[in-house]
Write a protein that holds these residues in place. Structure first.
Motif: not given
Length: 123
Positions: A75-78, A105-115
């Motif tokens: 999850t180490n991406n933008t 999988d989400y990192a802390p504060g990760g986003l679920n982009p619109p889809h």
């Protein structure tokens, strides 16, 4: 008086027709699978919409298993998230069932982009 009862009858008839038009069952659906058991054979030379069926004598337990869905993704991406998909290409036993899976999988504060999910849903 006669004109009033005629208007009332026309109104009732119009209301019944409108109610009937909106109460008809929807006939929009996907066709049923042609068979219940059709494990995909991606090595076949036949081209069609989807995958042809593997010979049932050659089906193994591995055709219904994908170990990648159990492993956490990087999850180490933008976005701070990663999707691991599992469809008929990963699990050949899903062929003709109209089913696919996804692990997110989400990192802390990760986003679920619109889809979107055309012709599908998300649980």
């Amino acid at each position: 008086m006669k004109q009033s009862s005629t208007r009332r009858a026309m109104f009732v008839l119009a209301a019944i027709l409108v109610a009937a038009a909106f109460s008809t069952p929807s006939l929009a659906n996907d066709p049923d699978p042609l068979q219940d058991f059709c494990v995909a054979d991606p090595t076949s030379g036949i081209t069609l919409n989807g995958f042809p069926c593997k010979n049932p004598a050659n089906v193994t337990a591995g055709d219904f298993f994908f170990a990648g869905i159990a492993k956490a993704g990087a999850t180490n991406n933008t976005q701070g998230s990663v999707v691991t998909g599992a469809n008929v290409e990963m699990i050949p036993g899903l062929n003709t069932l109209g089913v696919s899976l996804a692990r997110i999988d989400y990192a802390p504060g990760g986003l679920n982009p619109p889809h979107t999910h055309p012709r599908a849903t998300e649980i």
